[in-house]
Write a protein that holds these residues in place. Structure first.
Motif, PDB file in Angstrom:
ATOM      1  N   ALA A  73      23.446  66.313  11.323  1.00 40.49           N
ATOM      2  CA  ALA A  73      23.944  67.204  12.109  1.00 40.49           C
ATOM      3  C   ALA A  73      24.409  68.595  11.569  1.00 40.49           C
ATOM      4  CB  ALA A  73      24.922  66.431  12.918  1.00 40.49           C
ATOM      5  N   TYR A  74      24.701  68.368  10.319  1.00 38.81           N
ATOM      6  CA  TYR A  74      25.259  69.943   9.629  1.00 38.81           C
ATOM      7  C   TYR A  74      24.040  70.563   8.916  1.00 38.81           C
ATOM      8  CZ  TYR A  74      30.157  68.157   9.978  1.00 38.81           C
ATOM      9  OH  TYR A  74      31.099  67.856  10.548  1.00 38.81           O
ATOM     10  N   GLY A  75      22.949  69.975   9.105  1.00 36.52           N
ATOM     11  CA  GLY A  75      21.587  70.417   8.600  1.00 36.52           C
ATOM     12  C   GLY A  75      21.312  69.994   7.085  1.00 36.52           C
ATOM     13  N   GLY A  76      22.064  68.979   6.598  1.00 34.64           N
ATOM     14  CA  GLY A  76      21.935  68.405   5.277  1.00 34.64           C
ATOM     15  C   GLY A  76      21.689  67.142   5.305  1.00 34.64           C
ATOM     16  N   VAL A  77      21.885  66.541   4.168  1.00 35.36           N
ATOM     17  CA  VAL A  77      21.710  65.076   4.023  1.00 35.36           C
ATOM     18  C   VAL A  77      22.890  64.504   3.039  1.00 35.36           C
ATOM     19  CG1 VAL A  77      19.023  65.243   3.971  1.00 35.36           C
ATOM     20  CG2 VAL A  77      20.465  65.553   1.780  1.00 35.36           C
ATOM     21  N   LEU A  78      22.867  63.267   2.878  1.00 33.53           N
ATOM     22  CA  LEU A  78      24.019  62.722   2.076  1.00 33.53           C
ATOM     23  C   LEU A  78      23.508  63.161   0.598  1.00 33.53           C
ATOM     24  CD1 LEU A  78      24.768  59.167   3.028  1.00 33.53           C
ATOM     25  CD2 LEU A  78      26.349  60.921   3.100  1.00 33.53           C
ATOM     26  N   SER A  79      24.622  63.665  -0.071  1.00 33.22           N
ATOM     27  CA  SER A  79      24.452  64.146  -1.518  1.00 33.22           C
ATOM     28  C   SER A  79      24.750  63.222  -2.481  1.00 33.22           C
ATOM     29  CB  SER A  79      25.297  65.549  -1.596  1.00 33.22           C
ATOM     30  OG  SER A  79      25.312  66.106  -2.730  1.00 33.22           O
ATOM     31  N   GLY A  80      23.969  63.574  -3.525  1.00 32.65           N
ATOM     32  CA  GLY A  80      23.860  62.761  -4.824  1.00 32.65           C
ATOM     33  C   GLY A  80      24.908  63.659  -5.713  1.00 32.65           C
ATOM     34  N   ILE A  81      25.369  63.376  -6.900  1.00 28.93           N
ATOM     35  CA  ILE A  81      26.392  63.868  -7.889  1.00 28.93           C
ATOM     36  C   ILE A  81      25.570  64.525  -9.084  1.00 28.93           C
ATOM     37  CG2 ILE A  81      28.589  63.870  -9.087  1.00 28.93           C
ATOM     38  CD1 ILE A  81      29.494  61.709  -7.028  1.00 28.93           C
ATOM     39  N   GLN A  82      25.369  65.676  -9.333  1.00 32.05           N
ATOM     40  CA  GLN A  82      24.754  66.338 -10.258  1.00 32.05           C
ATOM     41  C   GLN A  82      25.285  66.190 -11.787  1.00 32.05           C
ATOM     42  OE1 GLN A  82      21.488  67.336 -10.231  1.00 32.05           O
ATOM     43  NE2 GLN A  82      21.667  67.594 -12.693  1.00 32.05           N
ATOM     44  N   ASN A  83      27.011  66.463 -11.686  1.00 29.10           N
ATOM     45  CA  ASN A  83      27.462  66.462 -12.904  1.00 29.10           C
ATOM     46  C   ASN A  83      29.045  65.956 -12.732  1.00 29.10           C
ATOM     47  OD1 ASN A  83      28.793  68.788 -11.688  1.00 29.10           O
ATOM     48  ND2 ASN A  83      26.882  69.885 -12.637  1.00 29.10           N
TER      49      ASN A  83
ATOM     50  N   VAL B  30      32.199  67.830   2.543  1.00 32.17           N
ATOM     51  CA  VAL B  30      32.973  66.665   2.446  1.00 32.17           C
ATOM     52  C   VAL B  30      33.678  66.366   3.894  1.00 32.17           C
ATOM     53  CG1 VAL B  30      34.606  65.145   1.682  1.00 32.17           C
ATOM     54  CG2 VAL B  30      33.408  66.614   0.030  1.00 32.17           C
ATOM     55  N   GLY B  31      33.240  65.500   4.461  1.00 35.65           N
ATOM     56  CA  GLY B  31      33.859  65.090   5.746  1.00 35.65           C
ATOM     57  C   GLY B  31      34.583  63.784   5.881  1.00 35.65           C
ATOM     58  N   LEU B  32      35.341  63.633   7.057  1.00 36.84           N
ATOM     59  CA  LEU B  32      36.104  62.375   7.162  1.00 36.84           C
ATOM     60  C   LEU B  32      35.696  61.887   8.564  1.00 36.84           C
ATOM     61  CD1 LEU B  32      38.658  60.623   6.281  1.00 36.84           C
ATOM     62  CD2 LEU B  32      39.962  62.508   7.794  1.00 36.84           C
ATOM     63  N   GLY B  33      35.624  60.410   8.460  1.00 37.79           N
ATOM     64  CA  GLY B  33      34.844  59.719   9.657  1.00 37.79           C
ATOM     65  C   GLY B  33      35.053  58.359   9.598  1.00 37.79           C
ATOM     66  N   THR B  34      34.751  57.667  10.520  1.00 33.32           N
ATOM     67  CA  THR B  34      34.721  55.967  10.423  1.00 33.32           C
ATOM     68  C   THR B  34      33.393  55.536  10.398  1.00 33.32           C
ATOM     69  OG1 THR B  34      34.764  56.031  12.829  1.00 33.32           O
ATOM     70  CG2 THR B  34      37.085  56.096  11.797  1.00 33.32           C
TER      71      THR B  34
ATOM     72  N   GLN C 195      24.654  54.664   7.537  1.00 30.66           N
ATOM     73  CA  GLN C 195      23.651  55.114   8.427  1.00 30.66           C
ATOM     74  C   GLN C 195      24.257  56.440   9.224  1.00 30.66           C
ATOM     75  OE1 GLN C 195      20.436  55.066   8.504  1.00 30.66           O
ATOM     76  NE2 GLN C 195      20.467  53.452   6.625  1.00 30.66           N
ATOM     77  N   GLY C 196      25.580  55.841   9.675  1.00 27.89           N
ATOM     78  CA  GLY C 196      26.325  57.036  10.593  1.00 27.89           C
ATOM     79  C   GLY C 196      26.664  58.340   9.554  1.00 27.89           C
ATOM     80  N   ALA C 197      27.123  58.029   8.366  1.00 26.52           N
ATOM     81  CA  ALA C 197      27.335  59.153   7.606  1.00 26.52           C
ATOM     82  C   ALA C 197      25.931  59.950   7.217  1.00 26.52           C
ATOM     83  CB  ALA C 197      27.711  58.781   6.164  1.00 26.52           C
ATOM     84  N   LYS C 198      24.809  59.435   7.258  1.00 27.76           N
ATOM     85  CA  LYS C 198      23.407  60.064   7.199  1.00 27.76           C
ATOM     86  C   LYS C 198      23.137  61.031   8.271  1.00 27.76           C
ATOM     87  CE  LYS C 198      19.543  58.290   5.701  1.00 27.76           C
ATOM     88  NZ  LYS C 198      18.468  57.149   5.703  1.00 27.76           N
ATOM     89  N   SER C 199      23.683  60.398   9.577  1.00 27.83           N
ATOM     90  CA  SER C 199      23.382  61.045  10.771  1.00 27.83           C
ATOM     91  C   SER C 199      24.033  62.332  10.764  1.00 27.83           C
ATOM     92  CB  SER C 199      23.643  59.987  11.999  1.00 27.83           C
ATOM     93  OG  SER C 199      22.769  59.161  11.972  1.00 27.83           O
ATOM     94  N   GLN C 200      25.311  61.953  10.395  1.00 25.68           N
ATOM     95  CA  GLN C 200      26.478  63.120  10.495  1.00 25.68           C
ATOM     96  C   GLN C 200      25.956  64.485   9.643  1.00 25.68           C
ATOM     97  OE1 GLN C 200      29.342  63.315  12.530  1.00 25.68           O
ATOM     98  NE2 GLN C 200      28.699  65.757  12.036  1.00 25.68           N
ATOM     99  N   CYS C 201      25.661  64.198   8.333  1.00 27.67           N
ATOM    100  CA  CYS C 201      25.138  65.262   7.651  1.00 27.67           C
ATOM    101  C   CYS C 201      23.686  65.864   8.025  1.00 27.67           C
ATOM    102  CB  CYS C 201      24.874  64.415   6.141  1.00 27.67           C
ATOM    103  SG  CYS C 201      26.078  63.912   5.217  1.00 27.67           S
TER     104      CYS C 201
END
Length: 238
Positions: free
Chosen positions: A109-119, A93-97, A101-107
């Motif tokens: 940069a960390y080698g991931g994607v925007l996450s869903g919630i399994q449970n 979890v990260g904090l930003g403004t 689309q910007g959140a997708k790009s930030q994830c």
């Protein structure tokens, strides 16, 4: 004879006092003595205890007994480890403004994607981490971008991370999803994170609980404080 009679009377009085204290203690335990909030339910206003704002209910951690994962593989540093049925999933979890689309790009940069919630456990985890990060800056409300998009065929939503399945992780806020088209269709999802301080001056999310989800415009930023939940596949298990 008289001293013996006095001793017997004194013993009876002490026995009665001990019996009364024991009943009082037992009744307090039985009826939830010490439970936060007091009273007969939820948000208690007024009364004789000063001007304390109502506290936002925190999402409850899962009550299911979890297996012992001590010797199982873990995600890298700065990532939480979730042991999903389909494999280990790492969450950050990260904090930003940024907008969606910007959140997708930030994830990315960390080698991931925007996450869903399994449970419900993952939802609780993301909500608590979001509150922790916003409180560090004395901010009491934030919206967490999630990896989901609206399905235009039937108005439902689907997870975009390629790993999350099902709807167990969804808990809608009041009246959600509503697809308010004031600023176009609400094609994204955000999780609302509220700290207790939010109730000093509650706004439009006063009916929400921390961890509730709503559909939202992908290009907007309300609440102004934005967060994002990134995900990536974790290490394989033998």
């Amino acid at each position: 004879m008289k001293p013996l009679l006095l001793l017997l009377l004194l013993g009876a009085v002490l026995a009665l006092e001990f019996s009364d204290e024991s009943c009082s203690s037992s009744e307090s335990d039985e009826h939830g003595g010490g439970y936060y909030g007091g009273g007969g339910g939820g948000h208690h206003h007024g009364g004789g205890g000063g001007h304390h704002p109502p506290r936002t209910p925190k999402p409850n951690p899962p009550t299911t007994v979890q297996p012992d994962n001590t010797n199982r593989p873990k995600c890298p540093q700065h990532w939480f480890t979730s042991y999903r049925p389909q494999g280990i999933w790492c969450i950050r979890v990260g904090l930003g403004t940024m907008d969606y689309q910007g959140a997708k790009s930030q994830c990315g940069a960390y080698g991931g994607v925007l996450s869903g919630i399994q449970n419900s456990w993952e939802r609780w985890l993301i909500a608590q981490e979001a509150v922790r990060q916003t409180l560090y800056y004395n901010i009491h409300i934030g919206g967490v971008w999630l990896g989901a998009q609206r399905n235009f065929n039937n108005e439902s939503f689907y997870w975009t991370d390629g790993h999350t399945t099902g709807t167990e992780g969804i808990k809608w806020g009041p009246g959600q999803p509503d697809n308010d088209r004031t600023n176009g269709p609400e094609n994204c999802l955000q999780l609302i994170a509220l700290s207790p301080g939010y109730w000093n001056n509650p706004g439009k999310y006063s009916g929400f609980r921390t961890g509730d989800i709503e559909d939202y415009w992908c290009h907007k930023k309300e609440p102004e404080t934005r967060l994002y939940a990134c995900g990536m596949k974790g290490p394989p298990e033998n």
